[in-house]
Each structure stands twice: as structure tokens, then as C-alpha cells.
Design an enzyme around this catalytic site. Structure first.
Site: not given
Length: 338
Positions: A47, A52, A78
Site C-alpha cells: 500500500d 508519502y 490513493k
């Protein structure tokens, strides 16, 4: 097909937030070795997110997985945050998450949950990771500032934008599933009630852990199980404090949290239990949970996670936690038959 089925039975995944230089500047070789260790220990679910390290985690993950066949692993990323070419000259500040990625790339990151931004975000992620497809897409962090007007506008933008786009992409077979990737329970509760855009499940970070799970037990977990919307548990170590760190909710832990962790550790010590094992196995004991995805930035942490998953924990340990009020009375526990 459930989220668990889409993960090919992988109950232990790898959360890549640390690969975005979360809290510290991680050398490239160390990041690559950590992903390699995850693969060698049988992990096939990864994931990640543009957020990030402003794309750094996606870049590093894509480079590390390039040597493997794409059909052999599952990726979730995401949408909701766009990484721009514009460079930030000051510190990277992200609201309630503070400067958690101050060591990441310096590209500016903005919130945008519209339909156009969702498609752009997916395209950008594919390019950063060098892959031809995504398996699962989570709508990221629409829960920030939950009680303010900004949250309401963000949720409405996502409902009419990202939710509808991801529903269409799933129905067309472009992605396998979608849901929310959040660290609050309220948006999960609202989204489960939607009729026009039905998610497949949720990535709930930090809200179904050994340290903090009461609110999720009230409605999220039983309703998700009833609707077949499984939960991926992120942040099972509660930002690190359950794994020897000092942070909770991305900030230095309060005295109250430190005291609660000390009580859990004391019970673990009395029963010869690894607190990491207790944390992972507690989250997975709930029937609504499809997988747990601890993060790691060092190869040896992966080995610890794998060992924790299969460690033997005596029933007396769980009974003591219940008696001390350290786990909710209705929380499913490993081996209790629920």
C-alpha cells in the site's frame, strides 16, 4: 469478490509510508532492501500514496517491484492529493500530520478530490511506479478537520468527484476495488450509507489497534461485516508507540497514552508476549478485517512482523487485558471463538 479475495489471501501487507522518508531521511539502499525483505518474507500486498514523501514512496516501491511479474503482487494507492512540480522552499507542513514528511521530496502537495484530479492522480501514480495498472484505490484523508466546514466541502467534492470516478473505473474493470483511506471513523460511517457510489472496503489507519479501537467497534466493524465491506487495518502500532517508538497520531505521545502502553507492556511481560505480536493479532482477530499493513523502513522490521503474526499468545494474556479494561469487552480476540 471481497477485499480479502482481491489480496490473494495476504493478511500481512506492507505499508510504505516510511519509504517516503517518514520521520527520517532513509538511504535509497535501505529503502530498497526493506521492500526486498518484504518480498522474501512472502508479502505480496503493498500500500502506498502520493502523499508519502510527495511521491517518493511510490517511486521507490515501483523501482523495487520492477523485477517481479505484475500479476504476482497487489498494489493499492490513493487519490485526493496531487503532487505538483512546484517546489516548496520552507518546511513541508501537513495540518494534523505536521512535518511527518519533512525529509521527503520538496514538491508541493495539494488536496483535490474532484473527478479530473482523481484521474490525474491515478495517471501520475502509474507513471511514478512504472506500472500499467492499480488494484485498489483509496480516497485519502478526507477526514482531516472533521468538524469544520472544510471537511464538509471536501467530503462533498469527493462524493461527486472521486467516488463516482472510482465506481465507474471499478465497474469497467480498470481497478478491482475502491474505498476510503482514513484515520477517523466518521467518514467511514457516512460512506457506508451512500447508495449512489458503493465502496468495496476501507483502509482504516490507527483506529482499530490494540491501543485505540473502542469507537470503531461501535458501528464501523459490525456494519462493515454486515455489508461485506472489509477493513484493511493501517498503523497497527499506533504511529510506532506499540513497537518501541515514542509517537502516537504522528506526534509525541501524551502522558496518558504512554501510561496505557506501559500497562499493556507490563501485561505482555508477565505472559512472555511480544507487544508487536499482540498488536497484529488483535487487529486481525476481528472478522471484518481483511489484512493488516504495518509500515517499515528497515529489513529486520519485516522479519519481526512476520514472526509476530505466527507467535503463540496465551489466552490468559487476553483475559488479563480484558480484566484491566485495556481492550473493549466486545472486542474479538484471538482464539476466543468469535
Amino acid at each position: 469478490m471481497s477485499i480479502k479475495d482481491k489480496l490473494a489471501g495476504s493478511v500481512l501487507g506492507f505499508g510504505t509510508a516510511p519509504l517516503g522518508n517518514m520521520f527520517r531521511d532513509i538511504p535509497e539502499a535501505e529503502a530498497a532492501a526493506t521492500v526486498r525483505a518484504a518480498w522474501e518474507h512472502g508479502i505480496r500486498y503493498f500500500d502506498t500514496a502520493p502523499f508519502y514523501g510527495a511521491g517518493l514512496a511510490e517511486i521507490r516501491l515501483g523501482q523495487a517491484l520492477a523485477e517481479h511479474k505484475r500479476d504476482d503482487y497487489v498494489i493499492s494507492t490513493k487519490v485526493g492529493r496531487i503532487v505538483l512540480d512546484e517546489i516548496v522552499t520552507g518546511p513541508q507542513e501537513f495540518g494534523e500530520k505536521g512535518t511527518v514528511f519533512e525529509h521527503g521530496r520538496k514538491n508541493k502537495v495539494i488536496n483535490d478530490y474532484s473527478a479530473d484530479a482523481t484521474l490525474r492522480s491515478i495517471d501520475d501514480s502509474l507513471k511514478r511506479m512504472g506500472t500499467d495498472r492499480l488494484d485498489i484505490v483509496w480516497v485519502h484523508d478526507i477526514a482531516q478537520d472533521f468538524y469544520g466546514d472544510e471537511w464538509l466541502a471536501r467530503f462533498e467534492e469527493a462524493r461527486t468527484g472521486a467516488f463516482r470516478v472510482l465506481t465507474r473505473l471499478r465497474d469497467e474493470g480498470v481497478i478491482k476495488a475502491w474505498g476510503l483511506g482514513v484515520n477517523r471513523v466518521e467518514p467511514v460511517e457516512l460512506t457506508m450509507d451512500l447508495q449512489e457510489a458503493r465502496p468495496d472496503g476501507f483502509l482504516l489507519a490507527g483506529r482499530y489497534t490494540l491501543l485505540d479501537h473502542e469507537r470503531a467497534l461501535q458501528r464501523v466493524m459490525p456494519t462493515a461485516a454486515k455489508l461485506g465491506m472489509e477493513i484493511v487495518v493501517g498503523g497497527p502500532y499506533s504511529s510506532g508507540i506499540l513497537a518501541g517508538g515514542a509517537n502516537f497520531e504522528y506526534q509525541p505521545a501524551s502522558a496518558e497514552i504512554i501510561a496505557k502502553v506501559a500497562r499493556i507492556k507490563a501485561a505482555a511481560g508477565r505472559h512472555g508476549v511480544s507487544i508487536k505480536a499482540a498488536a497484529l493479532q488483535f487487529s486481525l482477530a476481528n472478522p471484518a478485517v481483511a489484512a493488516v499493513i504495518p509500515g517499515a523502513s528497515k529489513p529486520e522490521r519485516i522479519a519481526e512482523d512476520r514472526q509476530a503474526l505466527s507467535a503463540s499468545i496465551p489466552a490468559d494474556f487476553w483475559h488479563e487485558l480484558r480484566e484491566q479494561g485495556l481492550v473493549a469487552p466486545n472486542a474479538p480476540l484471538p482464539g476466543d471463538g468469535r
